[in-house]
Design a protein around this motif. Structure first.
Motif, PDB file in Angstrom:
ATOM      1  N   ILE A  66       0.839  -1.203   0.000  1.00  0.00           N
ATOM      2  CA  ILE A  66       0.000   0.000   0.000  1.00  0.00           C
ATOM      3  C   ILE A  66       0.870   1.248   0.000  1.00  0.00           C
ATOM      4  N   ILE A  69       2.051   2.070  -3.402  1.00  0.00           N
ATOM      5  CA  ILE A  69       0.988   2.636  -4.249  1.00  0.00           C
ATOM      6  C   ILE A  69       0.782   4.114  -3.938  1.00  0.00           C
ATOM      7  N   PHE A 194      -8.247   5.440  -3.861  1.00  0.00           N
ATOM      8  CA  PHE A 194      -7.225   4.412  -3.730  1.00  0.00           C
ATOM      9  C   PHE A 194      -7.415   3.300  -4.750  1.00  0.00           C
ATOM     10  N   MET A 195      -6.390   3.008  -5.509  1.00  0.00           N
ATOM     11  CA  MET A 195      -6.354   1.987  -6.555  1.00  0.00           C
ATOM     12  C   MET A 195      -7.202   2.353  -7.773  1.00  0.00           C
ATOM     13  N   SER A 214     -10.236  -2.060   0.965  1.00  0.00           N
ATOM     14  CA  SER A 214     -10.143  -3.020  -0.135  1.00  0.00           C
ATOM     15  C   SER A 214     -11.476  -3.325  -0.812  1.00  0.00           C
ATOM     16  N   TYR A 217     -12.045  -0.356  -5.257  1.00  0.00           N
ATOM     17  CA  TYR A 217     -11.107  -0.533  -6.365  1.00  0.00           C
ATOM     18  C   TYR A 217      -9.895  -1.383  -6.015  1.00  0.00           C
ATOM     19  N   ALA A 218      -9.614  -1.594  -4.744  1.00  0.00           N
ATOM     20  CA  ALA A 218      -8.514  -2.474  -4.370  1.00  0.00           C
ATOM     21  C   ALA A 218      -8.878  -3.945  -4.562  1.00  0.00           C
ATOM     22  N   GLN A 219     -10.165  -4.248  -4.666  1.00  0.00           N
ATOM     23  CA  GLN A 219     -10.684  -5.527  -5.159  1.00  0.00           C
ATOM     24  C   GLN A 219     -10.451  -6.715  -4.237  1.00  0.00           C
ATOM     25  N   LEU A 283      -2.849  -7.318  -4.808  1.00  0.00           N
ATOM     26  CA  LEU A 283      -1.777  -6.350  -5.016  1.00  0.00           C
ATOM     27  C   LEU A 283      -0.510  -7.021  -5.548  1.00  0.00           C
ATOM     28  N   THR A 292      -0.297  -1.223 -13.467  1.00  0.00           N
ATOM     29  CA  THR A 292      -0.151  -0.016 -12.660  1.00  0.00           C
ATOM     30  C   THR A 292      -1.494   0.684 -12.474  1.00  0.00           C
ATOM     31  N   ILE A 293      -1.559   1.553 -11.488  1.00  0.00           N
ATOM     32  CA  ILE A 293      -2.784   2.341 -11.278  1.00  0.00           C
ATOM     33  C   ILE A 293      -3.008   3.271 -12.468  1.00  0.00           C
TER      34      ILE A 293
END
Length: 390
Positions: A66, A69, A194-195, A214, A217-219, A283, A292-293
């Motif tokens: 994290i 990121i 985030f993400m 999570s 978008y962190a999924q 991740l 990548t983001i």
């Protein structure tokens, strides 16, 4: 590039669905299933000894992922909890409410924060000033002016506002202006950023609290949220649990309650770390594959343009480009928000779309369409709009 290969189980379970609610309930990559099984296996193998492994290996690994990121240096300043509400309330518990806590925020914050701060205001525990985000062009100017007037103890706002998609594009600048006009603690809700949006917090490291998780978008699904905590702050959360002193439980106790010297000073108590395993798996997958983001964001921006182009062809009475809450896609979150005629019309539209296997969600008179890695441009099919009532 298509990213569908990561989501085969969810896609196979919903082969005909256009899922535009990913800003709320994101599909999980297939690797998360194996991660959940690994958590079970580790628990069976280690039983109570698992906590040493979790805090010695798992937590530091996810903290580092994290931190990379967000481009922050001290990964150990990240603390985990099952939800951001718990972290938020722990931060609120640091202040002396009897002294008249003053909070500056907006009229567009997520439900948990809004509900909690409204409830505290009901009992006159806090003084709350909410600045309207609209008109967007003057929001930051009005927000800073309100901070100068109120002199708040806590400032809380979103990186991406959940009910519009508007982005605070220059976080560094806004925080800098707030620091010049008041001495408040600044907390940023980054859940919709985030993400999704490339986010560089290096210049804000040690200056703000940043909350995300999570579920979107962190999924990694629900249950793993985090807060970036400024190093060397002087807070002693009143709402605290044993995780906040993990590693010192067997030591000599002082008369005063002790806290960790890193982000875990804001930790709570026992939580199910299955979600941490899932998040780590996602991740690490993206790191290994070079996803990548910035690439994710570019993919979603292209999908949004295709979606709007197809919507233009249909010329719907109100579900059209002119009713976008925020029309500058260059500084926009990963969901498009349209303002409908009224709450009833928007609810009916969402229900009609669902009948045609198009999943959306709405907030009041605002209908939201979110986009994700598991969408391709060829998936977007809005022909049913020509058959539904305006």
């Amino acid at each position: 590039m298509s990213y569908k290969k990561y989501y085969q189980r969810f896609i196979q379970a919903h082969p005909q669905t256009q899922h535009y609610a990913c800003h709320s309930h994101h599909y999980w990559p297939d690797v998360t299933r194996d991660a959940m099984l690994q958590y079970w296996d580790d628990t069976a193998r280690l039983v109570d000894d698992k906590w040493d492994m979790m805090f010695g290996q798992k937590v530091p690994k996810v903290q580092r992922l994290i931190a990379d990121i967000l481009q922050v240096r001290q990964a150990d300043q990240l603390v985990f909890a099952p939800n951001t509400h718990e972290l938020l309330f722990r931060l609120l518990s640091c202040f002396d409410w009897s002294a008249g806590l003053k909070v500056l925020t907006t009229d567009s914050e997520f439900h948990s924060f809004t509900r909690q701060i409204n409830r505290l205001a009901e009992d006159n525990r806090v003084q709350v000033v909410k600045v309207p985000t609209e008109p967007f062009a003057t929001f930051e100017q009005r927000f800073v002016a309100a901070a100068a007037e109120l002199q708040p103890d806590l400032v809380f706002f979103s990186q991406v506002f959940f009910n519009s998609g508007m982005v605070v594009t220059e976080l560094d600048s806004l925080v800098g202006q707030l620091e010049q006009c008041c001495r408040a603690t600044v907390a940023v809700d980054g859940y919709h950023g985030f993400m999704a949006l490339p986010t560089d917090l290096s210049a804000l490291d040690g200056r703000i609290f940043y909350l995300a998780g999570s579920y979107k978008y962190a999924q990694g699904g629900e249950g793993c949220c985090f807060m970036l905590v400024p190093a060397q702050n002087k807070f002693r959360p009143l709402y605290t649990g044993w995780f906040a002193e993990f590693g010192a439980l067997a030591g000599v106790k002082s008369q005063q309650v002790g806290y960790a010297t890193d982000g875990y000073q804001f930790a709570g108590a026992t939580m199910d770390l299955t979600a941490l395993y899932r998040l780590q798996a996602v991740l690490e997958l993206f790191v290994a594959d070079g996803v990548t983001i910035a690439a994710i964001h570019q993919h979603v921006q292209q999908l949004q343009q295709v979606f709007l182009a197809k919507l233009d062809q249909l010329q719907h009475a109100w579900l059209n480009r002119q009713q976008l809450i925020v029309n500058d896609l260059a500084c926009h979150g990963h969901f498009l928000t349209f303002r409908g005629p009224d709450v009833k019309a928007v609810a009916e539209m969402s229900a009609l779309l669902k009948q045609h296997q198009i999943e959306t969600d709405y907030r009041g008179d605002r209908l939201r369409f979110g986009f994700a890695m598991y969408h391709d441009a060829a998936d977007i099919n809005l022909h049913c709009l020509s058959k539904v009532s305006p």
